[in-house]
Design an enzyme around this catalytic site. Structure first.
Site, PDB file in Angstrom:
ATOM      1  N   LYS A  88       0.855  -1.185   0.000  1.00  0.00           N
ATOM      2  CA  LYS A  88       0.000   0.000   0.000  1.00  0.00           C
ATOM      3  C   LYS A  88       0.890   1.234   0.000  1.00  0.00           C
ATOM      4  O   LYS A  88       1.798   1.354   0.840  1.00  0.00           O
ATOM      5  CB  LYS A  88      -0.907   0.010   1.230  1.00  0.00           C
ATOM      6  CG  LYS A  88      -2.013   1.048   1.169  1.00  0.00           C
ATOM      7  CD  LYS A  88      -3.057   0.690   0.136  1.00  0.00           C
ATOM      8  CE  LYS A  88      -4.268   0.012   0.717  1.00  0.00           C
ATOM      9  NZ  LYS A  88      -5.265  -0.278  -0.356  1.00  0.00           N
ATOM     10  N   THR A 134      -3.545  -5.440   0.875  1.00  0.00           N
ATOM     11  CA  THR A 134      -2.900  -4.131   1.087  1.00  0.00           C
ATOM     12  C   THR A 134      -3.733  -3.291   2.051  1.00  0.00           C
ATOM     13  O   THR A 134      -3.192  -2.446   2.768  1.00  0.00           O
ATOM     14  CB  THR A 134      -2.708  -3.392  -0.256  1.00  0.00           C
ATOM     15  OG1 THR A 134      -3.991  -3.113  -0.830  1.00  0.00           O
ATOM     16  CG2 THR A 134      -1.874  -4.218  -1.217  1.00  0.00           C
ATOM     17  N   PHE A 187      31.919  28.210 -13.006  1.00  0.00           N
ATOM     18  CA  PHE A 187      32.027  26.965 -13.770  1.00  0.00           C
ATOM     19  C   PHE A 187      32.865  27.260 -15.011  1.00  0.00           C
ATOM     20  O   PHE A 187      32.405  27.960 -15.929  1.00  0.00           O
ATOM     21  CB  PHE A 187      30.652  26.420 -14.162  1.00  0.00           C
ATOM     22  CG  PHE A 187      30.736  25.062 -14.819  1.00  0.00           C
ATOM     23  CD1 PHE A 187      30.343  24.878 -16.140  1.00  0.00           C
ATOM     24  CD2 PHE A 187      31.242  23.979 -14.124  1.00  0.00           C
ATOM     25  CE1 PHE A 187      30.429  23.633 -16.746  1.00  0.00           C
ATOM     26  CE2 PHE A 187      31.332  22.726 -14.717  1.00  0.00           C
ATOM     27  CZ  PHE A 187      30.939  22.557 -16.034  1.00  0.00           C
ATOM     28  N   ARG A 205      28.335  33.098 -10.963  1.00  0.00           N
ATOM     29  CA  ARG A 205      26.992  32.745 -11.468  1.00  0.00           C
ATOM     30  C   ARG A 205      26.038  32.483 -10.315  1.00  0.00           C
ATOM     31  O   ARG A 205      26.464  32.290  -9.168  1.00  0.00           O
ATOM     32  CB  ARG A 205      27.077  31.504 -12.363  1.00  0.00           C
ATOM     33  CG  ARG A 205      27.371  30.218 -11.592  1.00  0.00           C
ATOM     34  CD  ARG A 205      27.279  28.982 -12.477  1.00  0.00           C
ATOM     35  NE  ARG A 205      27.608  27.775 -11.703  1.00  0.00           N
ATOM     36  CZ  ARG A 205      27.590  26.543 -12.226  1.00  0.00           C
ATOM     37  NH1 ARG A 205      27.278  26.348 -13.494  1.00  0.00           N
ATOM     38  NH2 ARG A 205      27.901  25.497 -11.473  1.00  0.00           N
ATOM     39  N   VAL A 211      28.910  21.992  -9.285  1.00  0.00           N
ATOM     40  CA  VAL A 211      27.979  21.264  -8.408  1.00  0.00           C
ATOM     41  C   VAL A 211      28.674  19.993  -7.922  1.00  0.00           C
ATOM     42  O   VAL A 211      28.588  19.629  -6.747  1.00  0.00           O
ATOM     43  CB  VAL A 211      26.672  20.931  -9.162  1.00  0.00           C
ATOM     44  CG1 VAL A 211      25.761  20.068  -8.293  1.00  0.00           C
ATOM     45  CG2 VAL A 211      25.960  22.213  -9.582  1.00  0.00           C
ATOM     46  N   GLN A 212      29.397  19.344  -8.835  1.00  0.00           N
ATOM     47  CA  GLN A 212      30.076  18.097  -8.494  1.00  0.00           C
ATOM     48  C   GLN A 212      30.971  18.258  -7.251  1.00  0.00           C
ATOM     49  O   GLN A 212      30.913  17.454  -6.324  1.00  0.00           O
ATOM     50  CB  GLN A 212      30.926  17.604  -9.672  1.00  0.00           C
ATOM     51  CG  GLN A 212      30.163  17.064 -10.852  1.00  0.00           C
ATOM     52  CD  GLN A 212      29.803  18.126 -11.887  1.00  0.00           C
ATOM     53  OE1 GLN A 212      29.616  19.316 -11.542  1.00  0.00           O
ATOM     54  NE2 GLN A 212      29.675  17.726 -13.144  1.00  0.00           N
ATOM     55  N   HIS A 214      19.032  26.310 -13.740  1.00  0.00           N
ATOM     56  CA  HIS A 214      19.774  27.413 -14.372  1.00  0.00           C
ATOM     57  C   HIS A 214      19.028  28.739 -14.338  1.00  0.00           C
ATOM     58  O   HIS A 214      17.802  28.777 -14.491  1.00  0.00           O
ATOM     59  CB  HIS A 214      20.058  27.049 -15.840  1.00  0.00           C
ATOM     60  CG  HIS A 214      20.794  25.748 -15.997  1.00  0.00           C
ATOM     61  ND1 HIS A 214      22.058  25.530 -15.480  1.00  0.00           N
ATOM     62  CD2 HIS A 214      20.435  24.570 -16.589  1.00  0.00           C
ATOM     63  CE1 HIS A 214      22.447  24.289 -15.761  1.00  0.00           C
ATOM     64  NE2 HIS A 214      21.472  23.688 -16.423  1.00  0.00           N
TER      65      HIS A 214
HETATM   66  O1  LIG Z   1      28.250  22.759 -11.930  1.00  0.00           O
HETATM   67  C1  LIG Z   1      28.102  22.432 -13.110  1.00  0.00           C
HETATM   68  N1  LIG Z   1      28.457  21.178 -13.504  1.00  0.00           N
HETATM   69  C2  LIG Z   1      28.331  20.737 -14.783  1.00  0.00           C
HETATM   70  O2  LIG Z   1      28.683  19.593 -15.083  1.00  0.00           O
HETATM   71  C3  LIG Z   1      27.785  21.662 -15.728  1.00  0.00           C
HETATM   72  N2  LIG Z   1      27.515  21.573 -17.054  1.00  0.00           N
HETATM   73  N3  LIG Z   1      27.013  22.761 -17.434  1.00  0.00           N
HETATM   74  N4  LIG Z   1      26.939  23.590 -16.370  1.00  0.00           N
HETATM   75  C4  LIG Z   1      27.419  22.938 -15.298  1.00  0.00           C
HETATM   76  N5  LIG Z   1      27.574  23.315 -13.995  1.00  0.00           N
END
Ligand SMILES: O=c1[nH]c(=O)c2nn[nH]c2[nH]1
Length: 331
Positions: free
Chosen positions: A10, A57, A178, A195, A246-247, A275
């Site tokens: 459920k 359920t 970036f 950014r 971001v990575q 974005h």
């Molecule tokens: O932080 C980011 N990682 C990415 O891999 C990426 N690709 N475009 N913009 C991005 N910004």
């Protein structure tokens, strides 16, 4: 044909529970959405229309609420000292405990069920502050953010727990860059040293396995602390990191959570890159025109400067969005 895997149950069982402190008159509320999925010797219900192996359920829903359909079962359970799984009679916080009690109940109660997956999503009801004081019984839904738990109890295999946060929407107006990425005939994105960064945090942490319900009970004080630490680390790292991507920022979050919560084995993040583009002449295809039409920004209107360091007005993008994911473990 043959059945290769099966689990059923459920979903979207909505539960609200209030605790009323008789002495202080202060109420505490919890609202959750629960999903129960069972696995076991249930093949014949699929392949041979054999419902004798089916825990309805609807019975699972009743179990979450704690309403036994047959009163004698309750007496039987009490005489057996069975763990009665009841939002009514059991604590529903921390969610890791409630999910573990609930999943263990199905293994204990149905011998043909081998695994019980229980997901508990806890919604926000934050106590109102009125005239500078916490209100005894009024709350506000301050965001779609949820605290999530998935517990799996396996016969003879203990309990695994994955905790997490979803829907935590954040933005920073600078402190993100970036550049240095691969450039070739497919690249139009201009490198950027300053950014906007916005994402909706989906993250989680997998606890080292628990031998059983008693081990979970012994760890109860750790669950709220881990959630608070993970949320605080996520926000602090997001705010303070001079993000190169971001990575890299999400990896720092994982690393800090592993350092802060010793009983956690792995940390995972899934972050959309939401974005915000500078205004420029977007051709019909929606791809920002970075090259051909230099007049594409707002300068066509009385020479307005709105690019680079002069940019103030941006176009938030609904799609497409980047999606960056990772799982980080201890070395
Ligand atoms: O932080 C980011 N990682 C990415 O891999 C990426 N690709 N475009 N913009 C991005 N910004």
């Amino acid at each position: 044909s043959q059945l290769s895997s099966a689990r059923y149950g459920k979903d979207n069982v909505r539960v609200y529970k209030v605790h009323r402190d008789e002495k202080t008159g202060v109420h505490t509320v919890v609202e959750m959405t629960v999903c129960v999925l069972l696995e076991g010797d249930i093949e014949t219900s699929y392949t041979e229309a054999d419902n004798s192996v089916v825990v309805a359920t609807d019975s699972m829903k009743n179990t979450v609420y704690g309403v036994y359909p047959w009163p004698q079962n309750l007496k039987q359970d009490i005489s057996n000292g069975l763990t009665k799984v009841m939002a009514k009679q059991h604590p529903v916080t921390p969610p890791e405990l409630f999910a573990s009690i609930l999943s263990s109940h199905f293994i204990e109660t149905y011998s043909h069920i081998h695994a019980a997956h229980v997901k508990v999503i806890t919604h926000r009801w934050t106590r109102m502050t009125i005239d500078g004081k916490p209100h005894p019984h009024s709350f506000i839904r301050d965001g779609a953010e949820t605290r999530n738990v998935e517990a799996v109890a396996r016969r003879g295999g203990g309990i695994t727990i994955h905790s997490g946060i979803s829907g935590l929407l954040v933005l920073k107006s600078t402190g993100s860059a970036f550049h240095g990425y691969i450039r070739n005939e497919y690249t139009t994105l201009p490198e950027v040293w300053d950014r906007i960064l916005s994402t909706e945090v989906e993250c989680g942490w997998t606890w080292k396995p628990f031998a059983g319900l008693s081990a979970v009970r012994q760890s109860v004080p750790k669950f709220d602390r881990a959630w608070q630490a993970s949320r605080d680390i996520t926000l602090k790292t997001f705010a303070e990191d001079n993000s190169a991507s971001v990575q890299n920022t999400m990896y720092k979050m994982c690393d800090a959570i592993l350092a802060a919560v010793p009983d956690v084995a792995t940390v995972d993040y899934s972050l959309p890159n939401k974005h915000y583009f500078e205004i420029s002449g977007f051709p019909s295809c929606g791809v920002p025109d970075r090259g051909a039409n230099k007049k594409a920004d707002l300068s066509w209107h009385k020479g307005l400067k709105n690019t680079g360091k002069d940019a103030e007005v941006y176009a938030p993008q609904s799609n497409p969005n980047g999606l960056i994911q990772c799982t980080v473990t201890r070395q």
